[in-house]
Motif scaffolding. Sequence first.
Motif, PDB file in Angstrom:
ATOM      1  N   ALA A   2       4.808  -4.753   6.821  1.00 59.71           N
ATOM      2  CA  ALA A   2       5.682  -5.517   8.061  1.00 59.71           C
ATOM      3  C   ALA A   2       5.173  -7.153   7.824  1.00 59.71           C
ATOM      4  O   ALA A   2       6.144  -7.680   8.308  1.00 59.71           O
ATOM      5  CB  ALA A   2       5.156  -4.945   9.333  1.00 59.71           C
ATOM      6  N   LYS A  17       6.018  -8.556   5.384  1.00 57.97           N
ATOM      7  CA  LYS A  17       7.310  -9.051   4.603  1.00 57.97           C
ATOM      8  C   LYS A  17       8.407  -9.473   5.743  1.00 57.97           C
ATOM      9  O   LYS A  17       9.310 -10.073   5.519  1.00 57.97           O
ATOM     10  CB  LYS A  17       7.810  -8.200   3.895  1.00 57.97           C
ATOM     11  CG  LYS A  17       7.017  -7.759   2.652  1.00 57.97           C
ATOM     12  CD  LYS A  17       7.381  -6.874   1.727  1.00 57.97           C
ATOM     13  CE  LYS A  17       6.411  -6.446   0.713  1.00 57.97           C
ATOM     14  NZ  LYS A  17       6.599  -4.949   0.212  1.00 57.97           N
ATOM     15  N   ARG A  18       8.363  -9.152   7.171  1.00 58.76           N
ATOM     16  CA  ARG A  18       9.310  -9.488   8.140  1.00 58.76           C
ATOM     17  C   ARG A  18       8.925 -10.637   8.923  1.00 58.76           C
ATOM     18  O   ARG A  18       9.517 -10.837   9.784  1.00 58.76           O
ATOM     19  CB  ARG A  18       9.479  -8.217   8.972  1.00 58.76           C
ATOM     20  CG  ARG A  18       9.773  -7.105   8.282  1.00 58.76           C
ATOM     21  CD  ARG A  18       9.673  -5.871   9.089  1.00 58.76           C
ATOM     22  NE  ARG A  18      10.038  -4.535   8.308  1.00 58.76           N
ATOM     23  CZ  ARG A  18      10.925  -3.817   8.855  1.00 58.76           C
ATOM     24  NH1 ARG A  18      11.354  -3.886  10.314  1.00 58.76           N
ATOM     25  NH2 ARG A  18      11.183  -2.936   8.105  1.00 58.76           N
ATOM     26  N   TYR A  30       8.636 -14.334   9.892  1.00 55.82           N
ATOM     27  CA  TYR A  30       9.227 -15.809   9.674  1.00 55.82           C
ATOM     28  C   TYR A  30       8.330 -16.946   9.889  1.00 55.82           C
ATOM     29  O   TYR A  30       8.026 -17.239  11.082  1.00 55.82           O
ATOM     30  CB  TYR A  30      10.505 -15.754  10.775  1.00 55.82           C
ATOM     31  CG  TYR A  30      11.207 -17.095  10.624  1.00 55.82           C
ATOM     32  CD1 TYR A  30      11.786 -17.632   9.614  1.00 55.82           C
ATOM     33  CD2 TYR A  30      11.103 -17.841  11.808  1.00 55.82           C
ATOM     34  CE1 TYR A  30      12.606 -18.899   9.673  1.00 55.82           C
ATOM     35  CE2 TYR A  30      11.866 -19.152  11.675  1.00 55.82           C
ATOM     36  CZ  TYR A  30      12.435 -19.650  10.821  1.00 55.82           C
ATOM     37  OH  TYR A  30      13.032 -20.898  10.782  1.00 55.82           O
ATOM     38  N   GLN A  36       1.443 -15.234   7.376  1.00 56.61           N
ATOM     39  CA  GLN A  36       2.366 -13.842   7.641  1.00 56.61           C
ATOM     40  C   GLN A  36       1.421 -12.694   8.304  1.00 56.61           C
ATOM     41  O   GLN A  36       0.099 -12.686   7.754  1.00 56.61           O
ATOM     42  CB  GLN A  36       2.703 -13.185   5.974  1.00 56.61           C
ATOM     43  CG  GLN A  36       3.878 -13.969   5.534  1.00 56.61           C
ATOM     44  CD  GLN A  36       4.229 -13.192   4.422  1.00 56.61           C
ATOM     45  OE1 GLN A  36       3.420 -12.725   3.434  1.00 56.61           O
ATOM     46  NE2 GLN A  36       5.628 -13.157   4.023  1.00 56.61           N
ATOM     47  N   GLY A  92       1.530  -8.824  10.118  1.00 57.07           N
ATOM     48  CA  GLY A  92       2.389  -7.390  10.031  1.00 57.07           C
ATOM     49  C   GLY A  92       1.625  -6.734  11.323  1.00 57.07           C
ATOM     50  O   GLY A  92       0.272  -6.832  11.334  1.00 57.07           O
ATOM     51  N   GLY A 117       6.919  -8.569  12.518  1.00 54.29           N
ATOM     52  CA  GLY A 117       6.123  -9.857  11.913  1.00 54.29           C
ATOM     53  C   GLY A 117       6.124 -10.773  12.917  1.00 54.29           C
ATOM     54  O   GLY A 117       7.017 -10.691  14.032  1.00 54.29           O
ATOM     55  N   THR A 151       5.770  -8.810  18.839  1.00 50.89           N
ATOM     56  CA  THR A 151       7.140  -8.450  18.406  1.00 50.89           C
ATOM     57  C   THR A 151       7.349  -7.006  17.980  1.00 50.89           C
ATOM     58  O   THR A 151       8.380  -6.304  18.672  1.00 50.89           O
ATOM     59  CB  THR A 151       7.402  -9.000  16.843  1.00 50.89           C
ATOM     60  OG1 THR A 151       7.054 -10.342  16.818  1.00 50.89           O
ATOM     61  CG2 THR A 151       8.719  -8.647  16.231  1.00 50.89           C
ATOM     62  N   LYS A 170       9.878  -4.774  20.692  1.00 43.91           N
ATOM     63  CA  LYS A 170      10.859  -4.218  19.887  1.00 43.91           C
ATOM     64  C   LYS A 170      10.704  -2.700  20.538  1.00 43.91           C
ATOM     65  O   LYS A 170      11.717  -1.953  21.015  1.00 43.91           O
ATOM     66  CB  LYS A 170      10.595  -3.803  18.511  1.00 43.91           C
ATOM     67  CG  LYS A 170      10.894  -5.111  17.708  1.00 43.91           C
ATOM     68  CD  LYS A 170      10.781  -5.158  16.092  1.00 43.91           C
ATOM     69  CE  LYS A 170      11.543  -3.794  15.411  1.00 43.91           C
ATOM     70  NZ  LYS A 170      11.209  -3.961  14.138  1.00 43.91           N
TER      71      LYS A 170
END
Length: 132
Positions: free
Chosen positions: A13, A15-16, A18, A25, A27, A41, A57, A61
């Motif tokens: 995660a 990689k998600r 920003y 980063q 996750g 992320g 996040t 979600k």
Amino acid sequence: MDKQALMQQAIEARKRAYVPYSKFQVGAALLTEDGKVYLGGNIENAAYSLCNCAERTALFKAYSEGDKNYKALAVAADTPKAVSPCGACRQVMAELCPPDMPVYLTNLNGDVWETTVSDLIPGAFNKEDLRG
Ligand SMILES: O=c1ccn([C@H]2C[C@H](O)[C@@H](CO)O2)c(=O)[nH]1
Ligand SMILES: [Zn+2]
């Protein structure tokens, strides 16, 4: 989904994220009681105080998709020790997750800090405190 797999999902995660400002980063992978996994992320903003952590996040979600019952949360970052969630995320976990829910904190070296929501924020302000 076992804890090892959930931590692997948290690493994935990242990689998600920003993160044009911190380049850090993070996750998160949130496992629901139904066996679904929500990934998150961290999402930053040029107005720095608006940065949203990976943990929130994933939780926002899931909740906003109608999935309200959670079994475990894993969080991963490239930290020297297993990553430590910030105070805001701990407070949000206390609001939306069971107090005894396991939280698996990890890093890219395989260090793991296995804890629970209530251990992360003992004595959290909660809805009981709102009663006059
Ligand atoms: O547990 C944590 C700690 C920090 N961050 C984010 C917030 C910000 O984008 C960056 C640096 O603090 O990492 C998370 O997402 N989760
Ligand atoms: Zn946070």
